[in-house]
Design a protein around this motif. Sequence first.
Motif, PDB file in Angstrom:
ATOM      1  N   UNK A 322       0.816  -1.215   0.000  1.00  0.00           N
ATOM      2  CA  UNK A 322       0.000   0.000   0.000  1.00  0.00           C
ATOM      3  C   UNK A 322       0.849   1.264   0.000  1.00  0.00           C
ATOM      4  N   UNK A 323       2.104   1.136   0.421  1.00  0.00           N
ATOM      5  CA  UNK A 323       3.003   2.291   0.407  1.00  0.00           C
ATOM      6  C   UNK A 323       3.581   2.576  -0.979  1.00  0.00           C
ATOM      7  N   UNK A 324       3.324   1.671  -1.919  1.00  0.00           N
ATOM      8  CA  UNK A 324       3.801   1.875  -3.289  1.00  0.00           C
ATOM      9  C   UNK A 324       3.051   3.056  -3.909  1.00  0.00           C
ATOM     10  N   UNK A 325       3.766   4.078  -4.413  1.00  0.00           N
ATOM     11  CA  UNK A 325       3.072   5.235  -5.016  1.00  0.00           C
ATOM     12  C   UNK A 325       2.130   4.860  -6.151  1.00  0.00           C
ATOM     13  N   UNK A 326       2.379   3.725  -6.795  1.00  0.00           N
ATOM     14  CA  UNK A 326       1.517   3.315  -7.898  1.00  0.00           C
ATOM     15  C   UNK A 326       0.142   2.849  -7.422  1.00  0.00           C
ATOM     16  N   UNK A 327       0.026   2.517  -6.138  1.00  0.00           N
ATOM     17  CA  UNK A 327      -1.235   1.961  -5.631  1.00  0.00           C
ATOM     18  C   UNK A 327      -1.741   2.719  -4.420  1.00  0.00           C
ATOM     19  N   UNK A 328      -1.421   3.973  -4.295  1.00  0.00           N
ATOM     20  CA  UNK A 328      -1.928   4.755  -3.177  1.00  0.00           C
ATOM     21  C   UNK A 328      -3.451   4.904  -3.297  1.00  0.00           C
ATOM     22  N   UNK A 329      -4.127   4.774  -2.163  1.00  0.00           N
ATOM     23  CA  UNK A 329      -5.574   4.955  -2.145  1.00  0.00           C
ATOM     24  C   UNK A 329      -6.388   3.688  -2.215  1.00  0.00           C
ATOM     25  N   UNK A 330      -5.736   2.531  -2.207  1.00  0.00           N
ATOM     26  CA  UNK A 330      -6.468   1.265  -2.285  1.00  0.00           C
ATOM     27  C   UNK A 330      -6.263   0.427  -1.026  1.00  0.00           C
ATOM     28  N   UNK A 331      -6.150   1.101   0.112  1.00  0.00           N
ATOM     29  CA  UNK A 331      -5.936   0.386   1.370  1.00  0.00           C
ATOM     30  C   UNK A 331      -7.148  -0.460   1.752  1.00  0.00           C
ATOM     31  N   UNK A 332      -8.346  -0.011   1.416  1.00  0.00           N
ATOM     32  CA  UNK A 332      -9.548  -0.775   1.775  1.00  0.00           C
ATOM     33  C   UNK A 332      -9.519  -2.158   1.148  1.00  0.00           C
ATOM     34  N   UNK A 333      -9.199  -2.225  -0.143  1.00  0.00           N
ATOM     35  CA  UNK A 333      -9.141  -3.522  -0.811  1.00  0.00           C
ATOM     36  C   UNK A 333      -8.079  -4.420  -0.179  1.00  0.00           C
ATOM     37  N   UNK A 334      -6.934  -3.854   0.181  1.00  0.00           N
ATOM     38  CA  UNK A 334      -5.878  -4.652   0.787  1.00  0.00           C
ATOM     39  C   UNK A 334      -6.281  -5.221   2.134  1.00  0.00           C
ATOM     40  N   UNK A 335      -6.867  -4.381   2.975  1.00  0.00           N
ATOM     41  CA  UNK A 335      -7.261  -4.853   4.304  1.00  0.00           C
ATOM     42  C   UNK A 335      -8.445  -5.819   4.232  1.00  0.00           C
ATOM     43  N   UNK A 336      -9.341  -5.620   3.284  1.00  0.00           N
ATOM     44  CA  UNK A 336     -10.447  -6.567   3.108  1.00  0.00           C
ATOM     45  C   UNK A 336      -9.905  -7.933   2.693  1.00  0.00           C
ATOM     46  N   UNK A 337      -8.911  -7.946   1.816  1.00  0.00           N
ATOM     47  CA  UNK A 337      -8.302  -9.210   1.398  1.00  0.00           C
ATOM     48  C   UNK A 337      -7.650  -9.914   2.582  1.00  0.00           C
ATOM     49  N   UNK A 338      -6.907  -9.178   3.407  1.00  0.00           N
ATOM     50  CA  UNK A 338      -6.275  -9.782   4.579  1.00  0.00           C
ATOM     51  C   UNK A 338      -7.329 -10.326   5.542  1.00  0.00           C
ATOM     52  N   UNK A 339      -8.358  -9.534   5.788  1.00  0.00           N
ATOM     53  CA  UNK A 339      -9.416  -9.971   6.695  1.00  0.00           C
ATOM     54  C   UNK A 339     -10.100 -11.229   6.176  1.00  0.00           C
ATOM     55  N   UNK A 340     -10.315 -11.303   4.872  1.00  0.00           N
ATOM     56  CA  UNK A 340     -10.974 -12.479   4.296  1.00  0.00           C
ATOM     57  C   UNK A 340     -10.101 -13.725   4.453  1.00  0.00           C
TER      58      UNK A 340
END
Length: 368
Positions: A322-340
């Motif tokens: 999520x710290x990659x400048x190319x993917x800033x702003x998509x933290x929700x998708x990342x955390x949803x994937x981890x939670x799943x």
Amino acid sequence: MIINDKKLPDLPPPTSTSGPIGWLRNNLFDTPLNSILTLVIGYLLVTNLVPLIQWAFIDADWIGDSRDACTSGGACWVFVSVRLNQFLYGFYPESEYWRINTLFVLLGLLLAGMIYEKTPKRGWIALFTLVVFPVIAYFMLHGGSFGLPVVETHKWGGLTLTLVLALVGIVASLPIGVMLALGRRSHMPIVRSFCTIFIEVWRGVPLITILFMASVMLPLFAPEEIDLDKLVRALIGITLFQSAYMAEVIRAGLQAIPKGQYEAADAMGLSYWKKMGLIILPQALKIVIPGIVNTFIALFKDTSLVLIIGLFDLLAIVQSALADPKWLGYSTEGYVFVAFVFWVFCFAMSRYSQYLERKLHTGHGARQ
């Protein structure tokens, strides 16, 4: 007058008391208060669940290789698909992914063989899984033997590292917890005092502190010729921490066994270890299956704390992506994937524990 002595067929129950309508009346609308609560909760679900489904599935973007493919305004699962290998394998060399995949398949087959009741030689399969498989897994993951190149543990990460931490912690903490529980109930003062102090000290300290101590202080107590890897230090800390909790769960089961069981085993002339191994522990472990599985689930979720000592488990890998400048702003998708992912594993353990409870239930509570 004609008398009919034949039994008339039973009439079907009223539709208001059977079928879906009857279920709704009996469970959701049986009282005025429950009816109001059902309507309120239904309203909240509809107003919140529909937009969530719209965002996660209907308007979501699934295919692409960059954030430019996310144009619909819904969830950008392209982020997960592009980074999936990193989430699964961490920094493991791509050419060596087959080693991890082979272990995943082998472990899945072994677990399926142990779970399926009609599998022949299930005991031998369980023994192989507990004794031989960890050795195979170490040489496969680390390498250095049989022509496999060495992959240092700092390159392990993602779901692979999470499973390593969880599986080693689960397998090691159970027998240590059993010994600590038996020691705390021992009649020998030194053994009982040592186990009591160990359990209370480790249970009274947060796991974060344990991980810091294992990472920083443990090498100070080790001989100079022994260089403990950071992953090994984390595994030691997690195992000892969870063993203390496991010991208290098992001690509760030991205390729930009626005194007559101990007296019967003594009357048969069994030694202490035969009495515990053949009579007491099987009953105690059966009673505390929910507590044991609950401890396993807590251990699996606590593996995410290794981030603080520089190990990149699944959560840490996602945060770094999520710290990659190319993917800033998509933290929700990342955390949803981890939670799943965490939910899938924890739910599977919970369901299997319920299956074991039903299978092993023998009316112990009615025993005097």
